[in-house]
Every structure is written in C-alpha cells, then in structure tokens.
Design a protein around this motif. Structure first.
Motif, PDB file in Angstrom:
ATOM      1  N   ARG A  38      55.164  37.413  51.528  1.00 46.79           N
ATOM      2  CA  ARG A  38      54.596  36.600  52.609  1.00 46.79           C
ATOM      3  C   ARG A  38      53.675  35.532  52.048  1.00 46.79           C
ATOM      4  N   TYR A  39      52.947  35.838  50.986  1.00 45.57           N
ATOM      5  CA  TYR A  39      52.101  34.844  50.329  1.00 45.57           C
ATOM      6  C   TYR A  39      52.955  33.678  49.837  1.00 45.57           C
ATOM      7  N   ARG A  40      54.068  33.998  49.179  1.00 51.56           N
ATOM      8  CA  ARG A  40      54.932  32.930  48.665  1.00 51.56           C
ATOM      9  C   ARG A  40      55.455  32.057  49.799  1.00 51.56           C
ATOM     10  N   MET A  41      55.902  32.681  50.876  1.00 53.59           N
ATOM     11  CA  MET A  41      56.448  31.921  51.994  1.00 53.59           C
ATOM     12  C   MET A  41      55.388  31.042  52.650  1.00 53.59           C
ATOM     13  N   ALA A  42      54.169  31.573  52.750  1.00 55.21           N
ATOM     14  CA  ALA A  42      53.109  30.840  53.438  1.00 55.21           C
ATOM     15  C   ALA A  42      52.536  29.703  52.618  1.00 55.21           C
ATOM     16  N   TYR A  43      52.417  29.909  51.293  1.00 57.09           N
ATOM     17  CA  TYR A  43      51.661  28.963  50.480  1.00 57.09           C
ATOM     18  C   TYR A  43      52.487  28.190  49.450  1.00 57.09           C
ATOM     19  N   LEU A  44      53.678  28.666  49.131  1.00 57.54           N
ATOM     20  CA  LEU A  44      54.407  28.044  48.033  1.00 57.54           C
ATOM     21  C   LEU A  44      55.759  27.449  48.432  1.00 57.54           C
ATOM     22  N   ASP A  45      56.514  28.148  49.261  1.00 60.68           N
ATOM     23  CA  ASP A  45      57.859  27.683  49.588  1.00 60.68           C
ATOM     24  C   ASP A  45      57.808  26.368  50.353  1.00 60.68           C
ATOM     25  N   ARG A  46      58.614  25.418  49.914  1.00 54.02           N
ATOM     26  CA  ARG A  46      58.747  24.137  50.601  1.00 54.02           C
ATOM     27  C   ARG A  46      60.220  23.782  50.728  1.00 54.02           C
ATOM     28  N   GLU A 233      47.481  33.549  41.030  1.00 54.97           N
ATOM     29  CA  GLU A 233      47.567  32.301  40.283  1.00 54.97           C
ATOM     30  C   GLU A 233      48.563  32.438  39.127  1.00 54.97           C
ATOM     31  N   LEU A 234      48.561  33.598  38.458  1.00 57.83           N
ATOM     32  CA  LEU A 234      49.533  33.831  37.388  1.00 57.83           C
ATOM     33  C   LEU A 234      50.951  33.849  37.945  1.00 57.83           C
ATOM     34  N   ALA A 235      51.134  34.536  39.079  1.00 59.81           N
ATOM     35  CA  ALA A 235      52.456  34.577  39.707  1.00 59.81           C
ATOM     36  C   ALA A 235      52.899  33.182  40.114  1.00 59.81           C
ATOM     37  N   THR A 236      51.982  32.389  40.630  1.00 59.66           N
ATOM     38  CA  THR A 236      52.303  31.024  41.054  1.00 59.66           C
ATOM     39  C   THR A 236      52.707  30.150  39.873  1.00 59.66           C
ATOM     40  N   GLU A 246      61.722  36.823  43.318  1.00 65.71           N
ATOM     41  CA  GLU A 246      61.871  38.188  43.821  1.00 65.71           C
ATOM     42  C   GLU A 246      61.094  39.183  42.968  1.00 65.71           C
ATOM     43  N   ILE A 247      60.934  38.865  41.702  1.00 63.53           N
ATOM     44  CA  ILE A 247      60.149  39.730  40.815  1.00 63.53           C
ATOM     45  C   ILE A 247      58.663  39.417  40.935  1.00 63.53           C
ATOM     46  N   LEU A 248      58.334  38.137  41.002  1.00 67.14           N
ATOM     47  CA  LEU A 248      56.928  37.723  41.047  1.00 67.14           C
ATOM     48  C   LEU A 248      56.282  37.993  42.395  1.00 67.14           C
ATOM     49  N   PHE A 249      57.070  37.905  43.473  1.00 64.62           N
ATOM     50  CA  PHE A 249      56.529  38.052  44.828  1.00 64.62           C
ATOM     51  C   PHE A 249      57.368  39.059  45.606  1.00 64.62           C
TER      52      PHE A 249
END
Length: 284
Positions: A38-46, A233-236, A246-249
C-alpha cells in the motif's frame, strides 16, 4: 534531545557525501507499517492506482475537524455551542453514507458532539495553531505533519488531536501514538517553545486522553521513526534502481484489507474476505 542534534545538517554517508534527510509524516509511517505494498501504491506508483470510494467515517471526521477549525477562528464572543453545531452543518458532505437518512442521522449526531464539546471547553483560548503544519530536522529524518490544534498553556505547547472513531481512548493511546510524538518533536523546533504534553480529544465520548512525554519517551518514538524511514527509503531507492517491487514491497494482509483504498489492485487483499461497506467504521 541528543538524537536530534543535527538540525539543519545532512549526515554523512559511507562515501563521505552528505546523506539526504528523509521526510517523515505520521501517514507515511503508518502506511509503511500497515502494508508495504500500500505504501508503494500510495507514494511511488505513477500513475497512482485507482482508489476506492469515499468512507463515511472520513467524511464525518473531516466535517468535525473543519467545523472546529472555523469555530476557533471566530471572535470569542461568538464561540457558542449553537455556532459550533451550525458549522458542522455548513461543512457537511454526504459521501460514503448509505443514503440520505443515514447521512442526516450522523450529521445531527456529529453536530451534537461538537456542541457538547465546546460547551465543556474553555473557548476563550486562542490556539497558536489550527491545522498547523510543523516540520523540523530530527537526526536522520525531517519530522513533519499537520496538527489539529496547538495550544499554549503556562508557556508550553500542548498538541491536541481530535478523534471521532468508534472506540473510546485512554492515556496509553496518547502515550504510544507515534504521530503525536512526532508532532511534539517538530512543533518544539518550529515554534521554539517547550512541548511535552499531547492530548486526544474523543468527541463521541466527550473524553480527553493525555500524556506527558519525557525526553526518553520522545527518543524512543524518534528512534522507531528513523528505523522505519531507513527501511522505506532503502526499498524506494532499490525500486527506483530497478528492483523487484513484489519483493521490496510485499503485501501485509489482515483485517485491514477489507477497507484498504487500493483493494481493487491487490489480489492478496481481496482474498482475505469481502470488502467493508463504506459506512462500516462509523461510531455507533
């Protein structure tokens, strides 16, 4: 505080270059902790994946918060319970409710909560912050966020957070709230005044749950925030460099999947059970 000694300075990385400070809000921290996907979808995916519809409890909470902000903007002689109730009506929206009848019921209920709240509060005070954004470097992060209300009492700041949820609150809720602790850290530096006390004002029950932080308790909250910030931040950075999302998030499934805004884009979340109704989290 010792751990926030580097105000205004980026710390050095292993290569000797300044390491950027990570901006941290309570929303970012809670999203990462609840579910990295959910973090990835909210803050990173574009583009950002489509979100679900409005939630009635969020609609209600926004109306109450907006009404209380507008209330304390009024001249003191106009700060009456009737004025507070009228402000709830003027800020009300209907998104997320099952229909007009349920919306009307909760509008009246919310107006009653706010009217009772101000009837039992010292409305002569002028808060020094209403929906105030605070931000300050703190160690390896920049702690920031928007505070519902900041009072000044006896020369010290008090962080006030309004709550309209289903369940009553206790001192431990204030004590263990990482959001409130981050607001303390940021507010004392932004406004340059002492700050240790936090309060949760639960309008449905008319109760106030408070906690007086120590430097040690703030340090513990700050350390946990830094650790979480380093993780996301490392995952990002790894994701940006081409790492496998899928591994990072990975998804973190549970009861929360029934009301996740990104449920339609998450098969694992859908598999946990049916989606919650948009009004399921309204206070009884």
């Amino acid at each position: 505080m010792g751990e926030v000694r580097s105000q205004g300075q980026a710390q050095l990385g292993f290569d000797g270059m300044p390491r950027k400070l990570v901006r941290v809000t309570p929303s970012k921290l809670s999203t990462w902790t609840d579910c990295p996907r959910r973090y990835r979808m909210a803050y990173l995916d574009r583009p950002t994946p489509p979100r679900g519809g409005a939630w009635a409890h969020s609609t209600l909470g926004a109306a109450v918060h907006n009404a209380l902000r507008a209330f304390f903007d009024l001249p003191v002689d106009r700060r009456t319970p009737a004025a507070a109730e009228k402000l709830v009506h003027s800020h009300w929206k209907t998104e997320g409710f099952s229909g007009e009848q349920q919306s009307d019921t909760y509008r009246e209920r919310a107006a009653g909560w706010v009217g009772d709240y101000v009837a039992n509060a010292d409305t002569s005070i002028d808060p020094i912050g209403l929906e105030r954004w605070v931000s300050a470097p703190a160690g390896r992060i920049i702690a920031e966020g928007r505070v519902d209300r900041i009072d000044e009492r006896g020369g010290e700041l008090v962080i006030v957070d309004y709550k309209t949820g289903r369940h009553g609150l206790h001192a431990d809720d204030a004590r263990y709230s990482q959001a409130l602790a981050l607001y303390v850290i940021a507010a004392r530096r932004t406004l340059r005044k002492p700050c240790t006390k936090v309060e949760l004002h639960h309008l449905p029950s008319g109760t106030v749950s408070s906690w007086e932080h120590t430097e040690d308790s703030l340090r513990r909250h700050h350390t946990r925030a830094q650790e979480a910030a380093e993780e996301f931040e490392l995952a990002t950075d790894t994701f940006t460099a081409g790492g496998d999302p899928e591994i990072l998030f990975p998804p973190r499934v549970g009861r929360q999947c029934s009301w996740c805004d990104f449920r339609r884009s998450c098969p694992e979340g859908q598999a946990t059970g049916p989606a919650a109704e948009p009004w399921a989290m309204l206070a009884p």
